[in-house]
Design an enzyme around this catalytic site. Structure first.
Site, PDB file in Angstrom:
ATOM      1  N   SER A 659       0.810  -1.224   0.000  1.00 16.01           N
ATOM      2  CA  SER A 659       0.000   0.000   0.000  1.00 16.01           C
ATOM      3  C   SER A 659       0.838   1.266   0.000  1.00 16.01           C
ATOM      4  O   SER A 659       0.319   2.356  -0.211  1.00 16.01           O
ATOM      5  CB  SER A 659      -0.935   0.006   1.220  1.00 16.01           C
ATOM      6  OG  SER A 659      -0.198   0.063   2.415  1.00 16.01           O
ATOM      7  N   LYS A 702      -5.986   4.824   8.165  1.00 15.61           N
ATOM      8  CA  LYS A 702      -4.846   5.604   7.681  1.00 15.61           C
ATOM      9  C   LYS A 702      -5.169   7.101   7.650  1.00 15.61           C
ATOM     10  O   LYS A 702      -4.362   7.935   8.077  1.00 15.61           O
ATOM     11  CB  LYS A 702      -4.428   5.105   6.298  1.00 15.61           C
ATOM     12  CG  LYS A 702      -3.831   3.707   6.318  1.00 15.61           C
ATOM     13  CD  LYS A 702      -3.531   3.199   4.923  1.00 15.61           C
ATOM     14  CE  LYS A 702      -2.900   1.803   4.975  1.00 15.61           C
ATOM     15  NZ  LYS A 702      -2.622   1.270   3.635  1.00 15.61           N
TER      16      LYS A 702
END
Length: 810
Positions: A659, A702
């Site tokens: 990611s 996040k």
């Protein structure tokens, strides 16, 4: 220059309007009778329990907390009620081979009845048999036999005496036995007188004594035979008396169990054994000894022990139960599955018999269903192999681990195996199912049906109403306070966040039940009789607070400057990547500083994490993708003459996942183009070799992780997070993040390509190739390409100079 539009607040979180519900509280809703969101799994379960061919056992796979155990148990209970009653199973003595007990299959409830009848029979026999042997008739007949033997003895000796008397010889009894002596006028002659007789008379007397001696020997040889015959007649008398005492009692039982051939055969064997062992039922003198299984014991104890052979060991009692059994074994060890044989300590030895055979879960579930946790089963030594043996052979044998391993040497039993008819349901996670499928060839032969449970379901108004009923059902079963509409809406929003997708609802009922219990606690603590929306929110916040010590500590280290994270300004070759820390029930995001350095080299992109074995394979894959992107875009017709190094700064643990590959590429492009990156933006998303941004997991955590860092320093209105456009549908952000975005103090940008992202990060156009295949001036791509061309030329020059200087000669 293309501009990426920030997401509006409405796209950052799904809001459930409580007004869409037509109830005031969940108390007005009916309990949910159907299973929601598991149509595929339910079809598989119904198919698996319906098909009766061999090998069609079930493996229920899926994540924990989705209600697998509860649903499977409910479905099996409903099905089991419609099926025939399972039988009782009993072990009884094998009177011919005591170490091989026989098994009886009886209708439900009959096992206990037979056991009680046999116990009553033994009680009756203990009184009936001694009474029969104490009767006058028996005593008279026994005395008659004894008198006949006595008369026979006396008659034989009398006849011999008379013969001797005719020959003037007397039959004399001495301490050493019987002997003959000559007589005269009825008196025994002395040895001297005998020798004074004429020689002819002496010879005649000696001949008579010799003949009489032969007759005595014949009688003495016949005595044991007469005694044996007398004993035989006595035994026959005893058998006749015992049979007379037993038969009428046995006839009552035979009449009661006339429809059951196995029981009749057993009763016949019992009757024969009782007749053969009548002494065990008669009163014995205290102090006498006998042996039991080779061990000396008192007569009283021995009689009680030998009478154990007439007991009935009811292994499985289905009396009072309806339908087929449904059994869940929480500890599926070998003995808990297939049963065990216990032992008794007697005089320093371990002894056993059929009454010490104990059932296992397969015995209790025989004729029905057995539910097992696959993980627990595989952790138990030999249990998995024992289960497979039983299912393949369709027989259940009682095996002890000690005998399998030859750990002990004792008197052992070989019980007759029980016919096995059971449907086994294993419950486990998906990975366990696939591992068994791959590595155990017998697995697919025995577990042909897989029921795969989802952990989420589609979100729709109809499913909202079903979910509200699910909430009402859970609250009712747990005895919790009813929830109002706002509370239901907040629970559904929480469910969406658990599903990690705005268009899905989590059906991990364990997590939902937990938040309902905790909401009930806070409502009661506040003195309310209904759970409200704020109570649910308080439960969620408290749940997070109990688990976020590590997150707070990490945020504190960033605030204090121990961990270097910049949220303002611009730096070349550095970008804020985003990571997720998963702590089980709680996960949180945090920024990680990613830096890139470039120099002349051999076209390598070095991942420092991988070089020191702190990078996982997926992370390494993402880094290697960067080389493909650089070569494909900038160095198709020339060598890629750079050496780049990438690192997650101030990370000291394992880094896994791809990611951050887009963030690493942004840092690399910044270092090559020598264009600074805004530190007010954080980046997440993976990238392919064509520069397309791909979806990642943990997007909500996040964004919130970077937001928390920015908020504790001060929100400037320039900060935000770049996410893959494909992740927009997964957004379910906290309310404080949404409020900051609505106020223009924080932003979320959806990005589809690297070019869009680099423009946003640098403020410089990315640039596209024109008709001549060139990038426009003053663009990021043009600067990168020029830098790589310079590096390639430098590499060529160094190579030429090296060769001209003789460096290439051997």
């Amino acid at each position: 220059m293309a501009t990426v539009q920030r997401l509006p607040p409405g796209a950052l979180c799904l809001h459930i309007d409580a007004r869409e519900f037509d109830f005031e509280t969940t108390a007005q809703l009916e309990d949910l009778s159907q299973v929601i969101g598991q149509a595929r799994a339910m079809d598989a379960i119904r198919f698996g329990i319906g098909i009766r061919h061999l090998g069609y056992n079930l493996f229920v796979l899926g994540p924990p907390g989705t209600g697998r155990h509860t649903i499977v148990h409910q479905v099996l209970e409903q099905r089991a009620k419609q099926e025939p009653d399972a039988p009782d199973w009993c072990y009884v003595s094998n009177f011919e081979q005591a170490h091989k007990p026989r098994v009886l299959r009886l209708p439900a409830g009959m096992g206990v009845t037979l056991r009680d009848d046999m116990q009553q029979l033994m009680d009756d026999l203990r009184s009936a048999i001694p009474a029969a042997f104490e009767s006058d008739e028996y005593r008279a007949r026994r005395e008659e036999i004894e008198e006949e033997l006595k008369e026979r003895h006396e008659k034989a000796f009398e006849e011999l005496r008379q013969r001797a008397e005719k020959s003037s010889v007397a039959l004399i009894r001495t301490p050493t036995g019987m002997s003959f002596a000559p007589t005269r006028k009825g008196e025994v002659m002395s040895s001297d007188d005998f020798h004074k007789l004429p020689k002819q008379e002496q010879q005649r007397t000696e001949a008579a004594v010799s003949s009489l001696q032969e007759g005595l020997e014949v009688i003495i040889h016949q005595l044991p035979q007469w005694k044996r015959e007398s004993l035989r007649r006595a035994r026959e008398l005893d058998r006749d008396v015992t049979k007379a005492a037993v038969t009428h009692l046995m006839d009552e039982l035979r009449k009661k169990y006339a429809a059951h051939s196995q029981v009749l055969a057993y009763l016949e064997a019992v009757e024969q054994s009782v007749i053969d062992n009548a002494d065990d039922f008669r009163h014995q003198e205290e102090g006498q000894e006998m042996t039991f299984l080779g061990i000396p014991v008192s007569r009283a104890a021995g009689s009680a022990a030998t009478l154990r052979r007439y007991k009935v060991n009811v292994l499985v009692d289905r009396g009072g139960a309806q339908g087929a059994p449904v059994v869940y074994e929480n500890n599926p060890s070998l003995q808990n599955l297939v049963g065990r044989i216990e032992h008794l300590a007697q005089m320093g030895a371990l002894l056993t018999d059929f009454t010490l055979i104990k059932p296992g879960a397969l015995h209790r579930a025989n004729g029905g269903y057995l539910i097992l946790d696959a993980h627990k089963l595989l952790l138990q030594p030999y249990a998995w192999e024992a289960l497979k043996r039983a299912l393949k052979s369709h027989q259940l044998r009682v095996e002890s681990l000690e005998q399998l391993l030859s750990i002990i040497s004792t008197v052992s039993l070989e019980p007759e195996p029980i016919a096995l008819d059971v449907k086994v349901v294993l419950i486990g996670e998906r990975m366990l199912y696939y591992l068994l499928y791959q590595y155990d060839p017998e697995f697919i032969e025995l577990f042909k049906v897989a029921a795969d449970f989802h952990d989420d379901m589609d979100r729709s108004p109809e499913n909202h109403r079903l979910y509200a009923r699910l909430i009402a059902t859970l609250a009712h079963k747990e005895g919790l306070l009813a929830l109002d509409r706002a509370a239901v809406a907040r629970v559904i929003e929480y469910s969406v966040r658990l599903a990690d997708a705005a268009d899905k609802l989590s059906i991990r009922t364990r997590d939902i039940a937990d938040i309902l219990r905790e909401s009930d606690h806070w409502a009661r603590d506040s003195g309310r009789d209904i759970v409200t929306g704020p109570d649910v929110q308080q439960a969620i916040d408290a749940k997070i607070y109990r688990s976020d010590r590590l997150r707070e500590r990490l945020q504190e280290e960033i605030r204090r400057g121990t961990l270097l994270i910049e949220t303002q300004g611009a730096v070349t070759g550095q970008v804020n990547g985003l990571s997720v820390v998963d702590l089980g029930e709680f996960a949180f995001g945090h920024p990680s500083r990613i830096s890139a350095r470039v120099r002349l080299g051999k076209g390598e992109v070095i991942d420092i994490q991988r070089e020191i074995d702190l990078g996982g394979p997926i992370h390494s894959k993402g880094v290697l993708t960067l080389g493909g992107f650089l070569g494909g875009r900038y160095a198709i017709d020339r060598p890629l003459a750079l050496s780049a190094s990438l690192v997650f700064e101030q990370t000291y643990g394992q880094v896994e996942g791809d990611s951050a590959s887009s963030a690493e590429l942004y840092a690399l492009l910044s270092a090559l183009a020598e264009v600074p990156i805004k530190q007010s933006l954080a980046v997440t998303g993976s990238v392919d070799q064509y520069g397309r941004i791909q979806a990642i997991g943990g997007v909500n955590e996040k964004i919130e992780g970077f937001f928390d860092v920015c908020r504790q320093r001060e929100l400037t209105g320039e900060q935000g997070v770049m996410i893959p456009a494909a992740n927009v549908k997964h957004l379910m952000l906290r309310r404080d993040v949404i409020e900051a975005c609505a106020a223009g103090k924080f932003h979320v940008y959806p990005v589809t390509t690297i070019d869009e992202g680099i423009e946003l990060l640098t403020g410089m156009p990315a640039g596209e190739r024109d008709a001549n295949g060139l990038f426009p001036d003053a663009t990021v791509n043009q600067r990168v390409e020029v830098r790589l061309m310079v590096m390639a030329e430098q590499a060529r020059s160094y190579s030429a100079a090296f060769e001209s200087g003789g460096g290439g000669q051997a």
